[in-house]
Design a protein around this motif. Structure first.
Motif, PDB file in Angstrom:
ATOM      1  N   THR A  56      32.276 -64.600 -78.329  1.00  0.00           N
ATOM      2  CA  THR A  56      33.861 -65.099 -78.686  1.00  0.00           C
ATOM      3  C   THR A  56      34.335 -65.147 -79.409  1.00  0.00           C
ATOM      4  O   THR A  56      35.454 -64.453 -80.292  1.00  0.00           O
ATOM      5  N   PHE A  57      33.687 -65.567 -81.017  1.00  0.00           N
ATOM      6  CA  PHE A  57      34.711 -65.483 -82.316  1.00  0.00           C
ATOM      7  C   PHE A  57      33.332 -65.028 -83.289  1.00  0.00           C
ATOM      8  O   PHE A  57      31.901 -65.090 -83.612  1.00  0.00           O
ATOM      9  N   GLU A  58      33.943 -64.891 -84.076  1.00  0.00           N
ATOM     10  CA  GLU A  58      32.819 -63.711 -85.053  1.00  0.00           C
ATOM     11  C   GLU A  58      32.327 -64.703 -86.306  1.00  0.00           C
ATOM     12  O   GLU A  58      33.226 -65.377 -86.711  1.00  0.00           O
ATOM     13  N   ASN A  59      30.992 -64.136 -86.215  1.00  0.00           N
ATOM     14  CA  ASN A  59      30.027 -65.116 -87.092  1.00  0.00           C
ATOM     15  C   ASN A  59      30.673 -66.517 -87.071  1.00  0.00           C
ATOM     16  O   ASN A  59      29.844 -67.220 -87.345  1.00  0.00           O
ATOM     17  N   GLU A  60      30.733 -67.096 -84.998  1.00  0.00           N
ATOM     18  CA  GLU A  60      30.786 -68.221 -85.210  1.00  0.00           C
ATOM     19  C   GLU A  60      29.688 -68.096 -83.910  1.00  0.00           C
ATOM     20  O   GLU A  60      30.481 -67.292 -82.450  1.00  0.00           O
ATOM     21  N   ASP A  61      29.046 -68.854 -83.119  1.00  0.00           N
ATOM     22  CA  ASP A  61      28.027 -68.567 -81.865  1.00  0.00           C
ATOM     23  C   ASP A  61      27.947 -69.956 -81.071  1.00  0.00           C
ATOM     24  O   ASP A  61      27.426 -69.090 -79.600  1.00  0.00           O
ATOM     25  N   SER A  62      29.026 -69.709 -80.708  1.00  0.00           N
ATOM     26  CA  SER A  62      29.301 -71.873 -79.946  1.00  0.00           C
ATOM     27  C   SER A  62      29.364 -71.342 -78.503  1.00  0.00           C
ATOM     28  O   SER A  62      29.697 -71.682 -77.820  1.00  0.00           O
ATOM     29  N   LEU A  63      30.586 -70.346 -78.662  1.00  0.00           N
ATOM     30  CA  LEU A  63      31.247 -69.921 -76.987  1.00  0.00           C
ATOM     31  C   LEU A  63      30.581 -68.078 -77.361  1.00  0.00           C
ATOM     32  O   LEU A  63      30.967 -67.064 -77.861  1.00  0.00           O
ATOM     33  N   TRP A  64      30.301 -67.574 -75.827  1.00  0.00           N
ATOM     34  CA  TRP A  64      29.993 -66.371 -75.238  1.00  0.00           C
ATOM     35  C   TRP A  64      30.107 -66.104 -73.953  1.00  0.00           C
ATOM     36  O   TRP A  64      31.106 -67.047 -73.382  1.00  0.00           O
ATOM     37  N   SER A  65      31.094 -64.624 -73.835  1.00  0.00           N
ATOM     38  CA  SER A  65      31.195 -64.153 -73.060  1.00  0.00           C
ATOM     39  C   SER A  65      29.809 -63.223 -72.386  1.00  0.00           C
ATOM     40  O   SER A  65      29.411 -62.677 -73.195  1.00  0.00           O
ATOM     41  N   VAL A  66      29.872 -63.058 -70.913  1.00  0.00           N
ATOM     42  CA  VAL A  66      29.288 -61.733 -70.326  1.00  0.00           C
ATOM     43  C   VAL A  66      30.025 -60.701 -69.963  1.00  0.00           C
ATOM     44  O   VAL A  66      31.451 -60.881 -70.306  1.00  0.00           O
ATOM     45  N   CYS A  67      29.117 -59.760 -70.310  1.00  0.00           N
ATOM     46  CA  CYS A  67      30.393 -58.580 -69.766  1.00  0.00           C
ATOM     47  C   CYS A  67      29.379 -58.147 -68.806  1.00  0.00           C
ATOM     48  O   CYS A  67      28.446 -57.375 -68.651  1.00  0.00           O
ATOM     49  N   PHE A  68      29.861 -57.400 -67.461  1.00  0.00           N
ATOM     50  CA  PHE A  68      29.658 -57.518 -65.974  1.00  0.00           C
ATOM     51  C   PHE A  68      29.429 -55.752 -66.074  1.00  0.00           C
ATOM     52  O   PHE A  68      30.936 -55.974 -66.469  1.00  0.00           O
ATOM     53  N   ASP A  69      28.920 -55.251 -65.338  1.00  0.00           N
ATOM     54  CA  ASP A  69      29.253 -53.533 -65.504  1.00  0.00           C
ATOM     55  C   ASP A  69      29.646 -53.450 -64.677  1.00  0.00           C
ATOM     56  O   ASP A  69      30.768 -52.713 -64.650  1.00  0.00           O
ATOM     57  N   GLU A  70      30.265 -54.486 -63.216  1.00  0.00           N
ATOM     58  CA  GLU A  70      31.773 -53.887 -62.845  1.00  0.00           C
ATOM     59  C   GLU A  70      32.656 -54.245 -63.269  1.00  0.00           C
ATOM     60  O   GLU A  70      34.030 -53.735 -62.591  1.00  0.00           O
ATOM     61  N   HIS A  71      32.947 -54.410 -64.041  1.00  0.00           N
ATOM     62  CA  HIS A  71      34.154 -54.830 -65.000  1.00  0.00           C
ATOM     63  C   HIS A  71      34.323 -53.524 -65.941  1.00  0.00           C
ATOM     64  O   HIS A  71      34.249 -54.300 -67.108  1.00  0.00           O
ATOM     65  N   ASP A  72      33.331 -52.713 -65.596  1.00  0.00           N
ATOM     66  CA  ASP A  72      33.904 -51.270 -67.028  1.00  0.00           C
ATOM     67  C   ASP A  72      33.194 -52.021 -68.291  1.00  0.00           C
ATOM     68  O   ASP A  72      33.412 -51.856 -69.371  1.00  0.00           O
ATOM     69  N   GLY A  73      31.934 -52.894 -68.321  1.00  0.00           N
ATOM     70  CA  GLY A  73      31.718 -53.435 -69.441  1.00  0.00           C
ATOM     71  C   GLY A  73      32.023 -54.443 -70.347  1.00  0.00           C
ATOM     72  O   GLY A  73      31.590 -55.562 -71.706  1.00  0.00           O
ATOM     73  N   GLN A  74      33.333 -54.201 -69.996  1.00  0.00           N
ATOM     74  CA  GLN A  74      33.918 -55.461 -70.882  1.00  0.00           C
ATOM     75  C   GLN A  74      34.061 -56.931 -70.945  1.00  0.00           C
ATOM     76  O   GLN A  74      33.406 -57.132 -69.569  1.00  0.00           O
ATOM     77  N   ASP A  75      33.569 -58.044 -71.398  1.00  0.00           N
ATOM     78  CA  ASP A  75      33.428 -58.602 -71.587  1.00  0.00           C
ATOM     79  C   ASP A  75      34.798 -60.143 -70.617  1.00  0.00           C
ATOM     80  O   ASP A  75      35.711 -59.108 -70.363  1.00  0.00           O
TER      81      ASP A  75
END
Lengths: 154, 183
Positions: free
Chosen positions: B6-25
């Motif tokens: 979610t944040f550049e150069n900071e890895d504490s928060l991530w999002s999944v990218c699902f195919d059903e949403h055209d790969g958007q996070d």
């Protein structure tokens, strides 16, 4: 499984856009809500009618009802005509206020013309009071009937 | 299945990218959904019975749409503050941003000052994020507009499905920390 550390997330781009354009997007949202309330039960047909009236693509109409379009006044007026509803109203402003000072008491003495007179019932008197109130810019108006010792307020 | 920080150069928060949403996070997908008047109107029309519960004090559909959009705005502003490292947003952790309500369920942590412009101080928060917690990070998997006290409504089914899908994937790949997400 791919991890991408270098791509700027799409949410940043869109959230920044929404933040910088908040005011007109709020207006767009308000208009979209009113459009949706009118078309929700027959959305497909209504969207087609709107697209034809505005001479735009269905995709554009879709953006409008999502509240994401920067509509022109002309487009808003056309949508308003198609749907038969007002989409925007304007707040009161100072030029709408009566030019009379608010604390002036206007007293009308109504006398009977011997040649021409009209017996006014309570509904006529109420209408007269309402008309006077309108013309005095919303000041408090009542008609006093000395015979019956009663007041009829607008 | 892809993951995006979610944040550049900071890895504490991530999002999944699902195919059903055209790969958007998923975070971007949710923000768009919670801004979409067409979607929000149809959602509240379909769930009017929940809005009529005393819990929501009989608010109108219009007010409910405003609640969602304002809470979404506040959430975006908070995350932008962290992303751009504005003053007061340095070294902000996930726990500083979100309160854990139940297993996997999080809501934006309220600041001392309520974020709604409309004065409904007794209104509960309406947006939820659903995340999987690893040893050293969180992965946002889904989100929902929560207007019922329980999660037995139809619109929660995709939430549970996505949580299960991601948990199964992480288990299969033996991913327990963000190192496992990095290729």
């Amino acid at each position: 499984m791919i991890m991408d550390r270098n791509t700027i997330p799409k949410w940043v781009e869109k959230a920044t856009f929404r933040k910088l354009n908040r005011k007109w997007l709020d207006y767009s949202s308000q208009i979209a809500r009113r459009i949706m309330s009118e078309i929700i039960h027959d959305k497909d047909n209504s969207q087609k009618k709107l697209a034809e009236a505005l001479e735009v693509s269905p995709q554009m109409v879709s953006k409008i009802i999502k509240g994401q379009e920067n509509l022109t006044l002309k487009s808003i007026a056309k949508i308003s005509d198609v749907l038969g509803i007002e989409l925007i109203t304007f707040p009161k402003y100072r030029y709408m206020e009566s030019t009379l000072p608010k604390n002036v008491l206007l007293k009308f003495n109504v006398t009977l013309d011997f040649v021409q007179f009209k017996v006014m019932d309570s509904e006529d008197l109420l209408n007269l009071a309402n008309n006077l109130a309108h013309h005095t810019g919303g000041n408090s108006v009542y008609i006093k009937n000395d015979v019956k010792n009663e007041k009829i307020y607008a | 299945m892809n993951f995006l920080t979610t944040f550049e150069n900071e890895d504490s928060l991530w999002s999944v990218c699902f195919d059903e949403h055209d790969g958007q996070d998923i975070l971007n997908y949710l923000f768009d959904l919670w801004d979409d008047v067409e979607h929000l109107t149809e959602f509240f029309e379909s769930n009017l019975v929940d809005l009529e519960e005393p819990y929501w004090q009989g608010i109108s559909i219009d007010t409910a749409i405003t609640l969602v959009q304002q809470e979404r705005q506040f959430l975006e502003d908070k995350l932008l503050c962290v992303y751009y490292k504005y003053a007061g947003c340095d070294n902000v952790k996930f726990e500083d941003l979100f309160s854990k309500l139940h297993k996997n369920e999080y809501a934006l942590k309220e600041s001392g000052k309520k974020f709604w412009k409309i004065k409904l101080d007794t209104m509960p928060q309406i947006l939820r994020l659903y995340a999987v917690e690893l040893e050293d990070c969180h992965i946002i998997v889904s989100g929902a507009i929560k207007i019922s006290k329980t999660m037995d409504r139809a619109h929660f089914l995709p939430v549970f499905a996505k949580l299960q899908q991601v948990q199964d994937f992480l288990n299969q790949e033996f991913i327990i920390s963000k190192d496992g997400l990095i290729e």
